[in-house]
Design a protein around this motif. Sequence first.
Motif, mmCIF file in Angstrom:
data_model
loop_
_atom_site.group_PDB
_atom_site.id
_atom_site.type_symbol
_atom_site.label_atom_id
_atom_site.label_comp_id
_atom_site.label_asym_id
_atom_site.label_seq_id
_atom_site.Cartn_x
_atom_site.Cartn_y
_atom_site.Cartn_z
ATOM 1 N N LYS A 58 3.696 3.100 7.661
ATOM 2 C CA LYS A 58 2.836 4.231 8.000
ATOM 3 C C LYS A 58 3.658 5.421 8.479
ATOM 4 C CE LYS A 58 -1.227 5.428 10.720
ATOM 5 N NZ LYS A 58 -2.266 4.918 11.627
ATOM 6 N N GLU A 59 4.639 5.189 9.333
ATOM 7 C CA GLU A 59 5.506 6.260 9.831
ATOM 8 C C GLU A 59 6.337 6.850 8.695
ATOM 9 O OE1 GLU A 59 7.151 9.124 12.018
ATOM 10 O OE2 GLU A 59 5.489 7.870 12.632
ATOM 11 N N ILE A 60 6.826 5.998 7.829
ATOM 12 C CA ILE A 60 7.609 6.482 6.683
ATOM 13 C C ILE A 60 6.736 7.347 5.789
ATOM 14 C CG2 ILE A 60 8.890 5.809 4.616
ATOM 15 C CD1 ILE A 60 9.677 3.232 6.203
ATOM 16 N N TRP A 61 5.503 6.914 5.528
ATOM 17 C CA TRP A 61 4.597 7.695 4.690
ATOM 18 C C TRP A 61 4.339 9.067 5.313
ATOM 19 C CZ3 TRP A 61 3.311 8.630 0.086
ATOM 20 C CH2 TRP A 61 2.139 9.306 -0.241
ATOM 21 N N LYS A 62 4.154 9.115 6.630
ATOM 22 C CA LYS A 62 3.954 10.399 7.316
ATOM 23 C C LYS A 62 5.146 11.320 7.089
ATOM 24 C CE LYS A 62 1.119 8.768 11.181
ATOM 25 N NZ LYS A 62 1.110 8.573 12.640
ATOM 26 N N GLN A 63 6.348 10.783 7.183
ATOM 27 C CA GLN A 63 7.549 11.590 6.997
ATOM 28 C C GLN A 63 7.693 12.057 5.551
ATOM 29 O OE1 GLN A 63 9.419 12.787 9.424
ATOM 30 N NE2 GLN A 63 8.082 11.718 10.844
ATOM 31 N N VAL A 112 0.847 -1.195 0.000
ATOM 32 C CA VAL A 112 0.000 0.000 0.000
ATOM 33 C C VAL A 112 0.881 1.242 0.000
ATOM 34 C CG1 VAL A 112 -1.701 1.322 1.328
ATOM 35 C CG2 VAL A 112 -1.924 -1.162 1.119
ATOM 36 N N PHE A 113 1.925 1.228 0.820
ATOM 37 C CA PHE A 113 2.863 2.345 0.858
ATOM 38 C C PHE A 113 3.461 2.597 -0.522
ATOM 39 C CE2 PHE A 113 7.369 3.501 1.069
ATOM 40 C CZ PHE A 113 7.252 4.788 1.565
ATOM 41 N N ARG A 114 3.915 1.547 -1.184
ATOM 42 C CA ARG A 114 4.533 1.704 -2.513
ATOM 43 C C ARG A 114 3.520 2.245 -3.522
ATOM 44 N NH1 ARG A 114 9.735 0.707 -1.941
ATOM 45 N NH2 ARG A 114 10.408 -1.140 -0.813
ATOM 46 N N ARG A 115 2.265 1.813 -3.416
ATOM 47 C CA ARG A 115 1.228 2.334 -4.314
ATOM 48 C C ARG A 115 0.991 3.813 -4.070
ATOM 49 N NH1 ARG A 115 -3.828 3.129 -3.262
ATOM 50 N NH2 ARG A 115 -3.909 1.620 -1.583
ATOM 51 N N LEU A 116 0.936 4.214 -2.799
ATOM 52 C CA LEU A 116 0.765 5.634 -2.467
ATOM 53 C C LEU A 116 1.919 6.466 -3.013
ATOM 54 C CD1 LEU A 116 -0.483 5.334 1.217
ATOM 55 C CD2 LEU A 116 -1.809 6.157 -0.742
ATOM 56 N N MET A 117 3.137 5.961 -2.872
ATOM 57 C CA MET A 117 4.309 6.667 -3.399
ATOM 58 C C MET A 117 4.198 6.825 -4.918
ATOM 59 S SD MET A 117 6.780 7.523 -1.132
ATOM 60 C CE MET A 117 8.349 7.426 -1.986
ATOM 61 N N ALA A 118 3.850 5.754 -5.603
ATOM 62 C CA ALA A 118 3.733 5.800 -7.066
ATOM 63 C C ALA A 118 2.606 6.729 -7.507
ATOM 64 C CB ALA A 118 3.518 4.396 -7.626
ATOM 65 N N GLY A 156 13.163 -1.621 9.964
ATOM 66 C CA GLY A 156 11.954 -1.995 10.678
ATOM 67 C C GLY A 156 11.002 -0.852 10.998
ATOM 68 N N VAL A 157 11.263 0.325 10.452
ATOM 69 C CA VAL A 157 10.337 1.448 10.647
ATOM 70 C C VAL A 157 9.051 1.120 9.899
ATOM 71 C CG1 VAL A 157 9.984 3.925 10.297
ATOM 72 C CG2 VAL A 157 12.266 3.059 10.830
ATOM 73 N N SER A 158 7.916 1.404 10.512
ATOM 74 C CA SER A 158 6.641 1.059 9.884
ATOM 75 C C SER A 158 6.412 1.889 8.625
ATOM 76 C CB SER A 158 5.486 1.268 10.857
ATOM 77 O OG SER A 158 5.212 2.645 11.016
#
Length: 64
Positions: free
Chosen positions: A47-52, A5-11, A43-45
């Motif tokens: 979700k936290e990476i997306w917030k940053q 999901v994170f990778r899709r949001l980034m793309a 190991g950072v989540s």
Amino acid sequence: MRITVFRRLMADEFGATRAEMLAKDHVLSGLDGRTVEEALEAGVSAKEIWKQVCTEFEVPAERR
């Protein structure tokens, strides 16, 4: 949040090619000077990476 999901949001936000480049090369201060890939490996989540990422690149609230 799943990494897929994170990778899709980034793309969706940056385009597939730029998202990959940012994940590998861009150092984020909010992730203790790590890249997205380094933070994921540490190991950072996702979700936290997306917030940053959203904070650093000023992603509008409706797309966060």
